[in-house]
Scaffold this motif. Structure first.
Motif, PDB file in Angstrom:
ATOM      1  N   ASN A   1      45.874  37.930   1.061  1.00  0.00           N
ATOM      2  CA  ASN A   1      45.531  37.528   2.419  1.00  0.00           C
ATOM      3  C   ASN A   1      46.791  37.058   3.149  1.00  0.00           C
ATOM      4  N   ASN A   2      47.033  37.581   4.348  1.00  0.00           N
ATOM      5  CA  ASN A   2      48.244  37.244   5.102  1.00  0.00           C
ATOM      6  C   ASN A   2      48.445  35.739   5.238  1.00  0.00           C
ATOM      7  N   PHE A   3      47.365  35.055   5.588  1.00  0.00           N
ATOM      8  CA  PHE A   3      47.446  33.617   5.805  1.00  0.00           C
ATOM      9  C   PHE A   3      47.831  32.892   4.517  1.00  0.00           C
ATOM     10  N   PHE A   4      47.123  33.181   3.421  1.00  0.00           N
ATOM     11  CA  PHE A   4      47.390  32.458   2.181  1.00  0.00           C
ATOM     12  C   PHE A   4      48.765  32.778   1.606  1.00  0.00           C
ATOM     13  N   SER A   5      49.231  34.013   1.760  1.00  0.00           N
ATOM     14  CA  SER A   5      50.563  34.339   1.251  1.00  0.00           C
ATOM     15  C   SER A   5      51.631  33.549   1.996  1.00  0.00           C
ATOM     16  N   GLN A   6      51.424  33.317   3.290  1.00  0.00           N
ATOM     17  CA  GLN A   6      52.376  32.529   4.071  1.00  0.00           C
ATOM     18  C   GLN A   6      52.295  31.043   3.715  1.00  0.00           C
ATOM     19  N   VAL A   7      51.086  30.546   3.422  1.00  0.00           N
ATOM     20  CA  VAL A   7      50.950  29.160   2.959  1.00  0.00           C
ATOM     21  C   VAL A   7      51.711  28.980   1.653  1.00  0.00           C
ATOM     22  N   ILE A   8      51.546  29.931   0.741  1.00  0.00           N
ATOM     23  CA  ILE A   8      52.225  29.847  -0.557  1.00  0.00           C
ATOM     24  C   ILE A   8      53.741  29.830  -0.373  1.00  0.00           C
ATOM     25  N   ASP A   9      54.252  30.633   0.551  1.00  0.00           N
ATOM     26  CA  ASP A   9      55.689  30.613   0.839  1.00  0.00           C
ATOM     27  C   ASP A   9      56.134  29.208   1.266  1.00  0.00           C
ATOM     28  N   GLY A  10      55.332  28.571   2.102  1.00  0.00           N
ATOM     29  CA  GLY A  10      55.661  27.212   2.538  1.00  0.00           C
ATOM     30  C   GLY A  10      55.631  26.219   1.397  1.00  0.00           C
ATOM     31  N   ILE A  11      54.632  26.336   0.531  1.00  0.00           N
ATOM     32  CA  ILE A  11      54.535  25.445  -0.627  1.00  0.00           C
ATOM     33  C   ILE A  11      55.752  25.616  -1.521  1.00  0.00           C
ATOM     34  N   GLU A  12      56.110  26.863  -1.807  1.00  0.00           N
ATOM     35  CA  GLU A  12      57.234  27.115  -2.705  1.00  0.00           C
ATOM     36  C   GLU A  12      58.547  26.590  -2.131  1.00  0.00           C
ATOM     37  N   SER A  13      58.710  26.661  -0.816  1.00  0.00           N
ATOM     38  CA  SER A  13      59.960  26.194  -0.211  1.00  0.00           C
ATOM     39  C   SER A  13      60.183  24.705  -0.476  1.00  0.00           C
ATOM     40  N   ILE A  14      59.099  23.939  -0.529  1.00  0.00           N
ATOM     41  CA  ILE A  14      59.199  22.506  -0.817  1.00  0.00           C
ATOM     42  C   ILE A  14      59.251  22.261  -2.319  1.00  0.00           C
ATOM     43  N   ALA A  15      58.376  22.919  -3.064  1.00  0.00           N
ATOM     44  CA  ALA A  15      58.273  22.669  -4.502  1.00  0.00           C
ATOM     45  C   ALA A  15      59.580  22.962  -5.225  1.00  0.00           C
ATOM     46  N   TYR A  16      60.179  24.113  -4.944  1.00  0.00           N
ATOM     47  CA  TYR A  16      61.400  24.477  -5.641  1.00  0.00           C
ATOM     48  C   TYR A  16      62.570  23.578  -5.253  1.00  0.00           C
ATOM     49  N   ALA A  17      62.576  23.128  -4.014  1.00  0.00           N
ATOM     50  CA  ALA A  17      63.628  22.200  -3.585  1.00  0.00           C
ATOM     51  C   ALA A  17      63.525  20.870  -4.329  1.00  0.00           C
ATOM     52  N   LYS A  18      62.321  20.542  -4.781  1.00  0.00           N
ATOM     53  CA  LYS A  18      62.083  19.298  -5.520  1.00  0.00           C
ATOM     54  C   LYS A  18      62.034  19.542  -7.031  1.00  0.00           C
ATOM     55  N   ASN A  19      62.431  20.748  -7.457  1.00  0.00           N
ATOM     56  CA  ASN A  19      62.451  21.115  -8.881  1.00  0.00           C
ATOM     57  C   ASN A  19      61.068  21.163  -9.522  1.00  0.00           C
ATOM     58  N   TYR A  20      60.069  21.564  -8.734  1.00  0.00           N
ATOM     59  CA  TYR A  20      58.730  21.808  -9.265  1.00  0.00           C
ATOM     60  C   TYR A  20      58.484  23.315  -9.313  1.00  0.00           C
ATOM     61  N   GLN A  21      57.844  23.752 -10.375  1.00  0.00           N
ATOM     62  CA  GLN A  21      57.401  25.133 -10.473  1.00  0.00           C
ATOM     63  C   GLN A  21      55.960  25.221  -9.963  1.00  0.00           C
ATOM     64  N   VAL A  22      55.552  26.395  -9.520  1.00  0.00           N
ATOM     65  CA  VAL A  22      54.179  26.563  -9.040  1.00  0.00           C
ATOM     66  C   VAL A  22      53.454  27.602  -9.885  1.00  0.00           C
TER      67      VAL A  22
END
Length: 336
Positions: A75-96
């Motif tokens: 889903n276009n919307f959810f794939s973009q949400v996931i991109d946003g989550i990953e941008s924060i998570a990886y910067a904080k050294n969290y895996q998703v």
């Protein structure tokens, strides 16, 4: 020195700092000054330092992983949400870890139980279309397990929520259609139980009332699985064909593209006679035929904010949390 062998102690020795100061700087702790963080991060990057997640998790009794549960990654919307989550998570050294429900409440619960059992530190989730009983989620939160809901959120559970301004988006869609001269505006929407369905329906009703247009229940069609099942879309569009509508507000990505598909399949001769406004985060909406005025959600920002709230909760030193509901604005993109 090879980066895989380079440790926090090595960085501390090179910069004449304590290992604890380096560790806190790498974790972006508020206890460390911005200048010290800058020096530590620059040196760590120069030496290709990478944190050892296993050692870190054993020491701190955290997995440094978070779960994401959505209905469909494609889903276009959810794939973009996931991109946003990953941008924060990886910067904080969290895996998703990402899982899909395909709108199944049973699969949603299995995913939650699996991620909880695998000791993820918290969850980010949008409820499935079938979900009605959320007591098991409330039980996990009561045990101290962090969960942040986004987009499709429960009404009563004490938790952070990040949503779009669905009512305003629905109102804006109907306002646009009314200004185009539409007198009978239909509404194609998802499962009745979902928060987004209720909020967008309210916006639709507000728009009708503002323009003195009649509210006709025959013009509102619900698709339980939000467009994942083509048969329910065919039935809804076929029923609408008998209502003499001249405009339609569609409340989701899959519903919008599915509506166009059914119209091309069954009602090609009528396809240019109905003005369309719908929620969609498709990046190619400008090439849809016929044209669609898009109500776009700030999906990437929604993911970022939800991830920030979850990680703050995970890393909080105290158990008490003041939960908040973050409402982000939608935007309307007119395609003529």
């Amino acid at each position: 020195m090879a980066f895989e062998n380079y440790t926090i102690k090595d960085i501390a020795k090179a910069l004449n700092l304590s290992p604890s100061t380096v560790s806190r700087a790498l974790r972006d702790s508020y206890e460390i000054s911005a200048e010290t963080k800058k020096i530590v991060l620059a040196y760590a990057e120069k030496m290709n330092y990478r944190a050892n997640p296993i050692a870190r998790s054993l020491k701190e009794r955290k997995s440094y992983s978070i779960g994401i549960i959505v209905s469909e990654i494609a889903n276009n919307f959810f794939s973009q949400v996931i991109d946003g989550i990953e941008s924060i998570a990886y910067a904080k050294n969290y895996q998703v870890v990402i899982s899909q429900t395909h709108e199944s409440a049973d699969r949603e619960r299995l995913n939650v139980e699996h991620l909880y059992g695998r000791s993820t530190d918290g969850l980010l989730m949008a409820l499935s279309a079938e979900t009605s009983d959320v007591r098991y989620l409330e039980s996990l939160i009561e045990k101290g397990f962090p969960i942040v809901f986004f987009d499709r959120v429960p009404a009563q559970i004490p938790a952070h929520r990040v949503i779009a301004d669905n009512k305003q988006g629905g109102y804006d869609a109907v306002h646009y259609l009314a200004q185009r001269g539409c007198k009978r505006v239909a509404h194609l929407t998802g499962a009745r139980t979902l928060s987004i369905t209720k909020e967008r329906l309210e916006g639709y009703q507000m728009g009708l009332q503002a323009h003195a247009l009649d509210m006709d229940d025959a013009l509102v069609k619900y698709c339980q699985y939000g467009g994942l099942q083509h048969g329910e879309l065919q039935q809804a569009v076929t029923e609408l064909a008998d209502t003499d509508y001249d405009g339609i507000f569609i409340s989701g990505d899959k519903l919008t593209t599915g509506y166009l598909q059914v119209m091309h399949e069954r009602y090609a001769a009528q396809i240019g006679q109905v003005a369309i406004a719908g929620f969609t985060n498709s990046k190619v909406v400008n090439i849809f035929s016929p044209t669609i005025t898009a109500i776009r959600q700030p999906a990437f920002e929604m993911g970022q904010r939800a991830a920030e709230l979850l990680i703050q909760q995970i890393e909080a030193k105290h158990s008490g949390v003041d939960f908040e509901t973050v409402v982000l604005p939608t935007t309307m993109i007119e395609n003529k």
